[in-house]
Scaffold this motif. Structure first.
Motif: not given
Length: 80
Positions: A28-56
């Motif tokens: 249960k704890s490792t599955a939650a860790d995997d989900g948290a890592i996937a969520l952090l990856d998606r958050l970083k991708a969204a943050d990168d997109t926001v930074r790029q659009l803000r720059g444009e």
């Protein structure tokens, strides 16, 4: 003799339940860790997109509005 068997059964049951709950908690704890890592990856991708659009957008604002060479009003707006 029967008392010894009951004691062995209860001891085995206790050990089995302890090991089973430890394995369940670990999965249960490792599955939650995997989900948290996937969520952090998606958050970083969204943050990168926001930074790029803000720059444009910042580049477009810095350029300002480009006006035509003549300051005349187009004929369809010149009703006065």
């Amino acid at each position: 003799m029967k008392k010894k068997q009951d004691s062995s059964f209860l001891s085995g049951l206790l050990v089995g339940l302890t090991i089973g709950s430890a394995i369940w908690y670990w999965q249960k704890s490792t599955a939650a860790d995997d989900g948290a890592i996937a969520l952090l990856d998606r958050l970083k991708a969204a943050d990168d997109t926001v930074r790029q659009l803000r720059g444009e957008l910042t580049e477009e604002v810095d350029r300002g509005i480009i006006l035509p060479e003549n300051d005349g009003v187009p004929p369809f707006l010149d009703t006065v």
